[in-house]
Scaffold this motif. Structure first.
Motif, PDB file in Angstrom:
ATOM      1  N   TYR A  54       0.772  -1.215   0.215  1.00 58.97           N
ATOM      2  CA  TYR A  54      -0.062   0.097  -0.031  1.00 58.97           C
ATOM      3  C   TYR A  54       0.967   1.268  -0.082  1.00 58.97           C
ATOM      4  O   TYR A  54       0.677   2.298  -0.874  1.00 58.97           O
ATOM      5  CB  TYR A  54      -1.006  -0.062   1.107  1.00 58.97           C
ATOM      6  N   LEU A  55       1.740   1.005   0.912  1.00 58.87           N
ATOM      7  CA  LEU A  55       2.778   2.516   0.859  1.00 58.87           C
ATOM      8  C   LEU A  55       3.609   2.519  -0.548  1.00 58.87           C
ATOM      9  O   LEU A  55       3.844   3.586  -0.953  1.00 58.87           O
ATOM     10  CB  LEU A  55       3.855   2.027   1.986  1.00 58.87           C
ATOM     11  N   LYS A  56       3.983   1.498  -1.240  1.00 59.50           N
ATOM     12  CA  LYS A  56       4.681   1.650  -2.274  1.00 59.50           C
ATOM     13  C   LYS A  56       3.674   2.257  -3.645  1.00 59.50           C
ATOM     14  O   LYS A  56       4.020   2.915  -4.115  1.00 59.50           O
ATOM     15  CB  LYS A  56       5.317   0.427  -2.678  1.00 59.50           C
ATOM     16  N   ASP A  57       2.433   1.509  -3.386  1.00 65.41           N
ATOM     17  CA  ASP A  57       1.333   2.172  -4.275  1.00 65.41           C
ATOM     18  C   ASP A  57       1.054   3.518  -4.289  1.00 65.41           C
ATOM     19  O   ASP A  57       0.804   4.380  -5.391  1.00 65.41           O
ATOM     20  CB  ASP A  57      -0.019   1.643  -4.132  1.00 65.41           C
ATOM     21  N   ASN A  58       1.629   4.214  -3.199  1.00 63.11           N
ATOM     22  CA  ASN A  58       1.373   5.640  -2.872  1.00 63.11           C
ATOM     23  C   ASN A  58       2.448   6.491  -2.634  1.00 63.11           C
ATOM     24  O   ASN A  58       2.487   7.519  -2.227  1.00 63.11           O
ATOM     25  CB  ASN A  58       0.103   6.074  -1.742  1.00 63.11           C
ATOM     26  N   PHE A  59       3.550   5.822  -3.017  1.00 64.36           N
ATOM     27  CA  PHE A  59       4.904   6.590  -2.861  1.00 64.36           C
ATOM     28  C   PHE A  59       5.092   7.610  -4.157  1.00 64.36           C
ATOM     29  O   PHE A  59       5.123   7.041  -5.435  1.00 64.36           O
ATOM     30  CB  PHE A  59       5.993   5.497  -2.749  1.00 64.36           C
ATOM     31  N   ARG A  60       5.796   8.708  -3.630  1.00 62.27           N
ATOM     32  CA  ARG A  60       6.009   9.456  -4.805  1.00 62.27           C
ATOM     33  C   ARG A  60       7.554   9.985  -4.553  1.00 62.27           C
ATOM     34  O   ARG A  60       7.981  11.157  -4.595  1.00 62.27           O
ATOM     35  CB  ARG A  60       5.198  10.663  -4.611  1.00 62.27           C
ATOM     36  N   GLY A  61       8.447   9.226  -4.216  1.00 66.17           N
ATOM     37  CA  GLY A  61       9.746   9.531  -3.830  1.00 66.17           C
ATOM     38  C   GLY A  61      10.674   9.987  -5.023  1.00 66.17           C
ATOM     39  O   GLY A  61      10.190   9.527  -6.134  1.00 66.17           O
TER      40      GLY A  61
END
Length: 255
Positions: free
Chosen positions: A248-255
């Protein structure tokens, strides 16, 4: 042993050619046909099989044209038989496929898509995993569940560390940037990212990796990591839950 050739296509896809000593040749997940045909001609190889891991067009787009041109046989997942163009043979978990005398075990690995398989060639220590496992990452869960995806990835943890992982995309650098946010003190991850960054700076592919590298640095295979659990505030939670939060965190990651 298989001779394995990387064919970069589209923006970040890898198509793979696998050539057995007896002359049988397979292409894995052909997105487009012309680069494959050119490589076959260059090497004087005759295509005998297409191996599809799943139905997405950037993995099957060249199926029908290559089949028409070479009369090859198309292999794919039985769970998605209706969405694999030109499929001739449908395989399920536990089946075996022979590329000449080279034997592959089939793993059902749904999650990214409803029907997704991986091919593990014993003698060559080679895993063709499509979009289930990436270098330092894993595929998005589009059609399955997080529980399914974790179960699918867990199957790979039983294979030897020296297994070469032939995934289908050059996503490693972006995956590693995210990985460092959930496990920033993983020394092996830091060292690996130094190598990845250097390779990408010089336009060198980072695939294949090995399963050993993935076990040590890929957060989607490491929900048992104390640091990842602490980062996610999920100490001693079920591994599937930790995996799901990481995805979930990766799906929403904008790094």
């Amino acid at each position: 042993m298989l001779e394995i050739i990387r064919i970069p296509v589209l923006n970040d896809n890898y198509v793979w050619l696998a050539h057995a000593p007896d002359g049988n040749t397979a292409v894995i997940d052909p997105a487009v046909s012309m680069p494959v045909i050119q490589e076959l001609k260059k090497r004087h190889w005759q295509l005998t099989y297409i191996l599809n891991t799943h139905h997405h067009n950037d993995h099957t787009g060249a199926n029908l044209e290559l089949k028409k041109t070479t009369k090859c046989t198309i292999i794919g997942p039985k769970a998605d038989i209706d969405r694999i163009p030109g499929i001739d043979i449908a395989l399920v978990d536990g089946d075996h496929f022979m590329l000449g005398k080279e034997k592959a075990q089939i793993f059902d690995v749904p999650g990214h898509t409803k029907g997704h398989i991986a091919f593990y060639f014993f003698n060559s220590n080679s895993l063709f995993c499509g979009d289930t496992l990436f270098a330092l990452g894993c595929g998005r869960v589009f059609e399955g569940t997080m529980e399914q995806m974790w179960h699918s990835l867990s199957k790979f943890k039983k294979l030897p560390r020296q297994t070469n992982v032939y995934c289908a995309h050059e996503y490693t650098q972006a995956n590693g940037i995210f990985a460092l946010t959930v496990e920033p003190n993983n020394i092996k991850l830091k060292l690996r990212m130094d190598e990845v960054n250097n390779k990408r700076k010089n336009q060198i592919p980072t695939v294949p990796s090995t399963l050993g590298e993935e076990f040590d640095t890929n957060p989607f295979l490491r929900p048992d990591s104390t640091e990842i659990q602490e980062t996610l505030s999920l100490m001693d939670a079920p591994l599937s839950e930790i995996f799901a939060k990481t995805r979930y965190l990766k799906d929403n990651f904008r790094g």
